[in-house]
Design an enzyme around this catalytic site. Structure first.
Site, PDB file in Angstrom:
ATOM      1  N   GLN A 127       3.279   1.739   3.499  1.00  0.00           N
ATOM      2  CA  GLN A 127       2.823   0.459   4.069  1.00  0.00           C
ATOM      3  C   GLN A 127       1.351   0.239   3.741  1.00  0.00           C
ATOM      4  OE1 GLN A 127       4.071  -2.179   5.323  1.00  0.00           O
ATOM      5  NE2 GLN A 127       6.170  -1.480   5.530  1.00  0.00           N
ATOM      6  N   SER A 128       0.934   0.595   2.546  1.00  0.00           N
ATOM      7  CA  SER A 128      -0.485   0.536   2.202  1.00  0.00           C
ATOM      8  C   SER A 128      -1.029  -0.897   2.201  1.00  0.00           C
ATOM      9  CB  SER A 128      -0.689   1.172   0.826  1.00  0.00           C
ATOM     10  OG  SER A 128      -1.976   0.884   0.338  1.00  0.00           O
TER      11      SER A 128
END
Ligand SMILES: *Cc1c(COP(=O)(O)O)cnc(C)c1O
Length: 336
Positions: A75-76
């Site tokens: 989920q960068s």
């Protein structure tokens, strides 16, 4: 100033707002809490990576890149924002994400997928992910592209210059409002943000203390301090300034990563999200800023800060992750 000698794009809406959190300050017993709104940098969903990318993508363009590659967790925020910034300047983008491809994309993945190629590497070992990214860059080169790799978080000396500038931006805002901040508190992820702030504070011999709240369980405090001071010193030397910044000059606390580790919402972090939303109408995220705020609020309760402190919390963004952990919020509601 840095931008005169080193290439820099204009991607962010600056200056970002700076204001007091009145109800939160009152709740916490009266010391003054301010917020610097780097969640409002104005590209993608906003966040701290945009300031770093102003320098790093300028370098990519200067080197005639046709495609940028970068990496991060599943989920960068950094990956999503890199993809959005690359779109704005007409570069292709490949995101190499650490973890399994989910059955259905969520949060930042949805946005990354709109404008870039997503590659999931099913491992928790970032070294392996970096190798996969290098291999992908080689493939692209053979296919006639000019790849440019941006290391995780854009936490390289060049990227940190974005936060060297942000420190100076904050000083101007604070001065014009006649506020003398005593502390800047932020979430620590890969160090570039704190490094840039520390670089500027060191150069100016500033009294403002910078405190990182680590959200990454894979690093020890000592490694974090070494990594951050190293980036900070190198950022200054890019500006032709040789000053010693060592691990002892970096303040980081480690106690707020939470029970699940990096990228997993913690109970205290979600409570901080709720506290700030319900007192200020400002949303924090469960991976970085929520945990950073949990650290700040707890340290205030513990008496870490003198009563006349003027603390600036740097809101570094994270909006893309907010909707990626719906189950955590459900669990939270049930606890009431
Ligand atoms: C990346 C990130 C951070 C941490 O910044 P670093 O420079 O990597 O330490 C903090 N908050 C958010 C929302 C981020 O995406």
């Amino acid at each position: 100033m840095s931008s005169k000698t080193i290439g820099k794009l204009s991607l962010a809406q600056l200056p970002t707002p700076f204001h007091k959190l009145n109800r939160l300050s009152e709740l916490m017993g009266g010391l003054e809490i301010y917020m610097k709104r780097d969640d409002m940098t104005g590209l993608g969903l906003g966040g701290n990576k945009i300031r770093k990318l102003e320098y790093v993508l300028a370098d990519a363009i200067n080197k005639k890149a046709s495609v940028v590659l970068t990496t991060g967790g599943v989920q960068s925020n950094h990956c999503m924002l890199t993809a959005m910034a690359a779109s704005k300047v007409g570069l292709k983008c490949v995101l190499v994400l650490r973890g399994q491809r989910p059955p259905r994309l969520t949060g930042n993945q949805i946005l990354g997928n709109l404008v870039s190629e997503l590659v999931f590497i099913d491992t928790s070992d970032q070294k392996k992910v970096n190798e996969a990214m290098e291999a992908k860059a080689q493939d692209l080169k053979i296919a006639g592209e000019t790849p440019y790799i941006i290391p995780i978080g854009a936490s390289v000396p060049l990227g940190a210059l974005g936060y060297y500038d942000a420190f100076n931006e904050l000083l101007v805002q604070a001065q014009s409002e006649k506020i003398e901040p005593t502390h800047i508190v932020l979430a620590w992820g890969s160090g570039g943000t704190q490094a840039g702030l520390a670089a500027a504070a060191t150069e100016l011999n500033s009294n403002i203390k910078i405190l990182g709240i680590n959200v990454d369980d894979k690093e020890t405090v000592q490694t974090i301090k070494e990594q951050t001071s190293d980036i900070a010193a190198k950022a200054l030397s890019l500006l032709g300034i040789q000053l010693k910044i060592g691990p002892e000059d970096i303040n980081v606390v480690q106690d707020y990563v939470g029970e699940g580790g990096y990228g997993k919402p913690s109970k205290a972090g979600l409570e901080a999200v709720k506290t700030v939303a319900s007192h200020e109408g400002i949303v924090l995220d469960p991976v970085y800023t929520g945990k950073g705020m949990a650290g700040l609020l707890d340290l205030i309760k513990q008496g870490y800060f003198a009563q006349d402190s003027k603390i600036v919390f740097l809101h570094t963004g994270g909006y893309g992750a907010i909707f990626a952990y719906p189950d955590s919020y459900v669990a939270m509601g049930e606890e009431k």
